[in-house]
Design an enzyme around this catalytic site. Structure first.
Site, short mmCIF file in Angstrom:
data_model
loop_
_atom_site.label_atom_id
_atom_site.label_comp_id
_atom_site.label_asym_id
_atom_site.label_seq_id
_atom_site.Cartn_x
_atom_site.Cartn_y
_atom_site.Cartn_z
N ASP A 81 0.80 -1.05 0.15
CA ASP A 81 -0.11 0.02 -0.21
C ASP A 81 0.85 1.33 0.06
O ASP A 81 1.94 1.37 0.37
CB ASP A 81 -0.80 0.14 1.11
CG ASP A 81 -2.12 1.08 1.16
OD1 ASP A 81 -2.34 1.71 0.17
OD2 ASP A 81 -2.68 1.29 2.12
N HIS A 86 3.05 3.44 -8.89
CA HIS A 86 2.70 1.90 -9.41
C HIS A 86 3.92 1.47 -9.95
O HIS A 86 4.41 0.12 -9.59
CB HIS A 86 1.67 1.81 -10.21
CG HIS A 86 0.20 1.97 -9.55
ND1 HIS A 86 0.05 1.81 -8.08
CD2 HIS A 86 -0.72 3.03 -9.79
CE1 HIS A 86 -1.27 2.21 -7.76
NE2 HIS A 86 -1.74 2.95 -8.90
N LEU A 103 10.86 -20.49 -4.00
CA LEU A 103 10.01 -19.65 -3.39
C LEU A 103 8.78 -19.89 -4.15
O LEU A 103 8.62 -19.92 -5.35
CB LEU A 103 10.36 -18.04 -3.50
CG LEU A 103 9.37 -17.12 -2.85
CD1 LEU A 103 9.31 -17.08 -1.51
CD2 LEU A 103 9.93 -15.84 -3.67
C1 FPP Z 1 -1.78 0.41 -3.30
O1 FPP Z 1 -1.35 1.64 -3.53
C2 FPP Z 1 -1.36 -0.57 -4.12
C3 FPP Z 1 -2.22 -1.23 -5.23
C4 FPP Z 1 -3.28 -0.95 -5.50
C5 FPP Z 1 -1.59 -2.28 -6.09
C6 FPP Z 1 -0.30 -2.62 -6.02
C7 FPP Z 1 0.48 -2.72 -7.07
C8 FPP Z 1 1.51 -2.63 -7.39
C9 FPP Z 1 2.84 -2.87 -6.52
C10 FPP Z 1 1.97 -2.56 -8.97
C11 FPP Z 1 1.50 -3.47 -9.84
C12 FPP Z 1 1.48 -5.04 -9.30
C13 FPP Z 1 1.98 -6.13 -10.00
C14 FPP Z 1 2.28 -7.59 -9.51
C15 FPP Z 1 2.58 -5.80 -11.40
P1 FPP Z 1 -2.45 2.65 -3.67
O2 FPP Z 1 -2.84 3.16 -4.99
O3 FPP Z 1 -3.63 2.36 -2.89
O4 FPP Z 1 -1.75 3.72 -2.85
P2 FPP Z 1 -2.38 5.10 -1.98
O5 FPP Z 1 -3.34 4.44 -0.86
O6 FPP Z 1 -1.30 5.72 -1.43
O7 FPP Z 1 -3.54 5.82 -2.82
#
Ligand code: FPP
Length: 252
Positions: A26, A43, A137
């Site tokens: 997150d 991201h 893993l």
């Molecule tokens: C949360 O940050 C993260 C996500 C919604 C998705 C996690 C995705 C990645 C790490 C990249 C893509 C993954 C793969 C497997 C290729 P948020 O957008 O909710 O952040 P915020 O809460 O600060 O807005």
């Protein structure tokens, strides 16, 4: 992969790492906003953090790493952000799969696959198929995943079994329901980490995390690395797990 580095507790006594670590990645958006960058950049840097984390988990001798890559509720985000996230996932599988396979990583996907675009569906299947005989893993990618939805799917399968006469209602047990989850053999996570400082599960592994230790780190996901993983594991190792009993014990 190199020899697993022993994980040391604060007293310096080597103790084993958790077998299964699950991570709610997150804070990508906030990481980007803090730098005046678009969310997509957060991201993108999140994928780099994921690569580092997979490597570190393998090096530490962790058996299973489950990551929350896209929740069933993430479809409510703006279309442009969904598109960015799906592009990154496709790219991650296309670009990183050969290397993961070369590193003996086994990939499994949990979540609802029905209704996904056919090419994405094929990519997810390909990742599982190519790596199915690897014994390093285990990387479990939760995609289009929600814990409640997973439990509902399991309940539907159990209901089918009752309707067909194969199971009587009194024969339904927790073990039986568990056997109908998306990945029945997935062990419960010992440790669930959430980055960004938020302290909630957000529908992640609701069944499986009944007795998991939860560690919340005040770091945004794009800044996560092996040292952050190590600090979460040290915190985990300070906890006493009792599983509802009186004695401290390790997971069975
Ligand atoms: C949360 O940050 C993260 C996500 C919604 C998705 C996690 C995705 C990645 C790490 C990249 C893509 C993954 C793969 C497997 C290729 P948020 O957008 O909710 O952040 P915020 O809460 O600060 O807005």
């Amino acid at each position: 992969m190199s020899e697993p580095a022993p994980v040391l507790d604060p007293a310096g006594i080597a103790s084993g790492p958790p077998s299964h670590v699950a991570i709610i990645m997150d804070g990508n958006g906030r990481w980007a906003a803090a730098r005046g960058l678009p969310r997509s950049e957060g991201h993108r840097r999140g994928v780099e953090a994921l690569r580092r984390t997979v490597r570190a988990a393998g090096d530490m001798g962790i058996g299973v790493l489950t990551i929350f890559s896209f929740s069933a509720e993430n479809w409510t985000r703006p279309a442009s952000e969904i598109r960015d996230l799906l592009i990154l996932l496709r790219r991650f599988i296309r670009n990183d799969l050969a290397q993961l396979h070369g590193n003996n990583v086994r990939v499994r996907i949990i979540g609802e696959r029905a209704g996904l675009e056919p090419d994405l569906h094929s990519l997810l299947n390909e990742a599982e198929e190519l790596t199915k005989n690897n014994d390093g893993l285990l990387l479990v990618v939760a995609f289009n995943y929600g814990g409640r939805q997973e439990i509902v799917r399991a309940a539907q399968r159990v209901a089918e079994s009752v309707r067909s006469g194969a199971t009587a209602p009194h024969e339904i047990t927790a073990d039986m329901l568990r056997g109908h989850l998306d990945y029945p053999d997935l062990p419960d996570p010992d440790l669930v980490i959430r980055t960004s400082g938020e302290q909630r599960l957000s529908n992640f592994l609701l069944w499986q995390s009944a007795y998991s230790e939860l560690v919340f780190l005040p770091v945004y996901w794009p800044d996560f690395d092996g040292a952050a993983l190590q600090s979460a594991i040290l915190e985990y190792q300070r906890r006493e797990r009792r599983f509802g009993g009186l004695e401290a014990r390790t997971a069975s």
